[in-house]
Design a protein around this motif. Structure first.
Motif, PDB file in Angstrom:
ATOM      1  N   ALA A 110      26.685 -23.149  15.376  1.00 11.33           N
ATOM      2  CA  ALA A 110      25.340 -23.411  15.895  1.00 11.33           C
ATOM      3  C   ALA A 110      24.746 -22.142  16.500  1.00 11.33           C
ATOM      4  O   ALA A 110      23.558 -21.856  16.335  1.00 11.33           O
ATOM      5  CB  ALA A 110      25.377 -24.527  16.937  1.00 11.33           C
ATOM      6  N   VAL A 111      25.587 -21.364  17.191  1.00 13.55           N
ATOM      7  CA  VAL A 111      25.125 -20.092  17.753  1.00 13.55           C
ATOM      8  C   VAL A 111      24.677 -19.161  16.628  1.00 13.55           C
ATOM      9  O   VAL A 111      23.615 -18.538  16.695  1.00 13.55           O
ATOM     10  CB  VAL A 111      26.245 -19.433  18.585  1.00 13.55           C
ATOM     11  N   VAL A 121      17.964 -17.702  13.039  1.00 16.67           N
ATOM     12  CA  VAL A 121      16.597 -18.245  12.997  1.00 16.67           C
ATOM     13  C   VAL A 121      15.675 -17.404  13.874  1.00 16.67           C
ATOM     14  O   VAL A 121      14.551 -17.053  13.474  1.00 16.67           O
ATOM     15  CB  VAL A 121      16.587 -19.720  13.456  1.00 16.67           C
ATOM     16  N   LEU A 122      16.129 -17.092  15.080  1.00 17.78           N
ATOM     17  CA  LEU A 122      15.311 -16.276  15.988  1.00 17.78           C
ATOM     18  C   LEU A 122      15.066 -14.887  15.404  1.00 17.78           C
ATOM     19  O   LEU A 122      13.965 -14.337  15.525  1.00 17.78           O
ATOM     20  CB  LEU A 122      16.005 -16.165  17.345  1.00 17.78           C
ATOM     21  N   ALA A 123      16.086 -14.310  14.756  1.00 15.07           N
ATOM     22  CA  ALA A 123      15.934 -12.988  14.146  1.00 15.07           C
ATOM     23  C   ALA A 123      14.908 -13.021  13.026  1.00 15.07           C
ATOM     24  O   ALA A 123      14.031 -12.140  12.931  1.00 15.07           O
ATOM     25  CB  ALA A 123      17.286 -12.508  13.606  1.00 15.07           C
ATOM     26  N   ALA A 124      14.988 -14.038  12.161  1.00 16.36           N
ATOM     27  CA  ALA A 124      14.047 -14.153  11.045  1.00 16.36           C
ATOM     28  C   ALA A 124      12.621 -14.371  11.555  1.00 16.36           C
ATOM     29  O   ALA A 124      11.664 -13.769  11.042  1.00 16.36           O
ATOM     30  CB  ALA A 124      14.472 -15.299  10.127  1.00 16.36           C
ATOM     31  N   ALA A 125      12.479 -15.224  12.571  1.00 18.49           N
ATOM     32  CA  ALA A 125      11.155 -15.492  13.140  1.00 18.49           C
ATOM     33  C   ALA A 125      10.560 -14.230  13.756  1.00 18.49           C
ATOM     34  O   ALA A 125       9.346 -13.987  13.667  1.00 18.49           O
ATOM     35  CB  ALA A 125      11.257 -16.590  14.194  1.00 18.49           C
ATOM     36  N   CYS A 175      21.783 -15.824   6.437  1.00 15.64           N
ATOM     37  CA  CYS A 175      22.715 -16.006   7.559  1.00 15.64           C
ATOM     38  C   CYS A 175      22.548 -17.380   8.195  1.00 15.64           C
ATOM     39  O   CYS A 175      23.533 -18.040   8.542  1.00 15.64           O
ATOM     40  CB  CYS A 175      22.445 -14.945   8.622  1.00 15.64           C
ATOM     41  N   ALA A 176      21.292 -17.787   8.368  1.00 15.36           N
ATOM     42  CA  ALA A 176      21.016 -19.089   8.981  1.00 15.36           C
ATOM     43  C   ALA A 176      21.592 -20.214   8.128  1.00 15.36           C
ATOM     44  O   ALA A 176      22.207 -21.151   8.644  1.00 15.36           O
ATOM     45  CB  ALA A 176      19.513 -19.264   9.171  1.00 15.36           C
ATOM     46  N   VAL A 177      21.402 -20.127   6.834  1.00 19.74           N
ATOM     47  CA  VAL A 177      21.912 -21.162   5.929  1.00 19.74           C
ATOM     48  C   VAL A 177      23.443 -21.179   5.931  1.00 19.74           C
ATOM     49  O   VAL A 177      24.072 -22.247   5.971  1.00 19.74           O
ATOM     50  CB  VAL A 177      21.387 -20.940   4.498  1.00 19.74           C
ATOM     51  N   VAL A 178      24.042 -19.987   5.903  1.00 17.59           N
ATOM     52  CA  VAL A 178      25.516 -19.864   5.887  1.00 17.59           C
ATOM     53  C   VAL A 178      26.129 -20.531   7.107  1.00 17.59           C
ATOM     54  O   VAL A 178      27.202 -21.149   7.030  1.00 17.59           O
ATOM     55  CB  VAL A 178      25.927 -18.377   5.822  1.00 17.59           C
ATOM     56  N   LEU A 184      25.213 -13.131   3.247  1.00 19.14           N
ATOM     57  CA  LEU A 184      26.457 -13.872   3.027  1.00 19.14           C
ATOM     58  C   LEU A 184      27.604 -13.262   3.821  1.00 19.14           C
ATOM     59  O   LEU A 184      28.401 -13.965   4.460  1.00 19.14           O
ATOM     60  CB  LEU A 184      26.798 -13.890   1.532  1.00 19.14           C
ATOM     61  N   VAL A 185      27.694 -11.933   3.785  1.00 14.83           N
ATOM     62  CA  VAL A 185      28.784 -11.248   4.479  1.00 14.83           C
ATOM     63  C   VAL A 185      28.580 -11.305   5.998  1.00 14.83           C
ATOM     64  O   VAL A 185      29.504 -11.630   6.753  1.00 14.83           O
ATOM     65  CB  VAL A 185      28.878  -9.785   4.006  1.00 14.83           C
ATOM     66  N   LEU A 186      27.365 -10.993   6.458  1.00 17.39           N
ATOM     67  CA  LEU A 186      27.102 -10.976   7.894  1.00 17.39           C
ATOM     68  C   LEU A 186      27.224 -12.373   8.500  1.00 17.39           C
ATOM     69  O   LEU A 186      27.695 -12.523   9.629  1.00 17.39           O
ATOM     70  CB  LEU A 186      25.707 -10.406   8.162  1.00 17.39           C
ATOM     71  N   GLY A 187      26.803 -13.400   7.746  1.00 21.77           N
ATOM     72  CA  GLY A 187      26.919 -14.769   8.247  1.00 21.77           C
ATOM     73  C   GLY A 187      28.353 -15.127   8.575  1.00 21.77           C
ATOM     74  O   GLY A 187      28.644 -15.732   9.615  1.00 21.77           O
ATOM     75  N   GLY A 188      29.273 -14.733   7.699  1.00 23.08           N
ATOM     76  CA  GLY A 188      30.682 -14.980   7.957  1.00 23.08           C
ATOM     77  C   GLY A 188      31.215 -14.151   9.109  1.00 23.08           C
ATOM     78  O   GLY A 188      32.007 -14.625   9.932  1.00 23.08           O
ATOM     79  N   ALA A 189      30.761 -12.897   9.204  1.00 22.57           N
ATOM     80  CA  ALA A 189      31.262 -11.989  10.241  1.00 22.57           C
ATOM     81  C   ALA A 189      30.874 -12.461  11.640  1.00 22.57           C
ATOM     82  O   ALA A 189      31.713 -12.491  12.550  1.00 22.57           O
ATOM     83  CB  ALA A 189      30.721 -10.576   9.998  1.00 22.57           C
TER      84      ALA A 189
END
Length: 320
Positions: free
Chosen positions: A26-27, A33-37, A188-191, A77-82
């Protein structure tokens, strides 16, 4: 740009530690989301003031090149996992300052991974790998030769961060960095959203999001929106390993200092020595004393033979 990213990332470790109630995926979702916005209006402003001739949303739809989309998806994809692995480690009990130093190991992993792309790795880099492993042992391995599970998660995340640096190094010279960063955080948000909905229960608990809004803004707008975008822009004209070293050599120190100020964390002598050794490994990984000695000898040989040392317009490279 790279120092600015390091400064922000160093503060982010303590912000991640300060989050309570929200589960790790969730974090990761909310910070993305905040970054994309945040990046949407930034792109609009840059397009306007730089007169690039581009608009985020035009009559033909969203304005992204194919390379920006491919690079953004790969990075996301990579950053979302990291960031998920890192958050699990910090939430699992690893001190913020300790986490910053473990994450710092990616600076050594980057040139090691470069071997997969047939990039030559100098002797000093291999020596720094050994030194970093010793430092990591002193920092994280306990007296009974065991390592905390949370530390292991952060170590794995540092491996993934190394892959992220290499991907950015490949795509950043070819794209609009801010646009690629936007796509990165959408992915990242989706991942993070998908596993959060499956395994967690706090994803859309608005009261918890409100309680943690300050640290979420720090890691969302600051660490992600600004920090990772500065990394993409900074790596456009910087070699991958050099960029990693510049980022790490300041990020790890800042992270430990901020953690001490914010949480009163204190390291044992053994852990402090480990941190110092890791930091030395970070610096050594980018120094080339053997190459410097060879170049100096070549200059002396050229001067002794009455020849002008290599350079443009008769000037020595060192003079330039």
């Amino acid at each position: 740009m790279l120092f600015g990213a390091a400064l922000i990332w160093g503060c982010a470790f303590s912000a991640q530690k300060a989050i309570s109630g929200l589960e790790p995926y969730a974090v990761g979702f909310w910070r993305s989301v905040l970054a994309a916005a945040f990046l949407c209006p930034v792109i609009a402003l840059f397009d306007h003031f730089t007169h690039s001739g581009r608009k985020l949303i035009s009559r033909r739809g969203l304005d992204f090149t194919r390379t920006e989309v491919i690079g953004g998806v790969a990075c996301g994809l990579v950053l979302g996992g990291a960031i998920a692995l890192q958050q699990f480690g910090i939430s699992g009990g690893t001190d913020a300052g300790k986490a910053s130093f473990i994450t710092a190991l990616y600076v050594v992993m980057v040139p090691v991974f470069g071997l997969l792309f047939r990039q030559k790795t100098k002797l000093n880099v291999w020596i720094s790998v050994v030194i970093a492993i010793i430092g990591f042992y002193l920092l994280c391995i306990k007296g009974d030769f065991t390592m905390e599970f949370s530390d292991s998660l952060i170590l794995i995340s540092s491996v993934v961060f190394a892959a992220h640096i290499l991907i950015i190094g490949y795509f950043s010279p070819k794209v609009d960095g801010i646009r690629m960063s936007l796509i990165q955080f959408v992915v990242c948000a989706v991942v993070n959203l998908i596993p959060s909905l499956i395994f967690e229960s706090t994803t859309f608990t608005i009261s918890l999001v409100g309680q943690n809004i300050f640290p979420l803004v720090v890691i969302g707008v600051g660490s992600s929106g600004i920090g990772y975008t500065l990394q993409i822009l900074g790596q456009r004209t910087t070699e991958d390993t050099a960029a990693a070293t510049i980022i790490l050599s300041t990020e790890s120190v800042i992270g430990a200092i901020i953690a001490a100020i914010a949480f009163g964390e204190r390291m044992e002598v053994r852990e402090a020595i480990g941190c110092a050794i890791i930091f030395c490994a970070v610096l050594l990984s980018q120094l080339d004393p053997i190459g410097a000695i060879k170049k100096r000898r070549e200059r002396k040989s050229a001067s002794g033979a009455g020849q002008e040392p290599p350079g443009d317009n008769g000037k020595n490279d060192a003079d330039k």
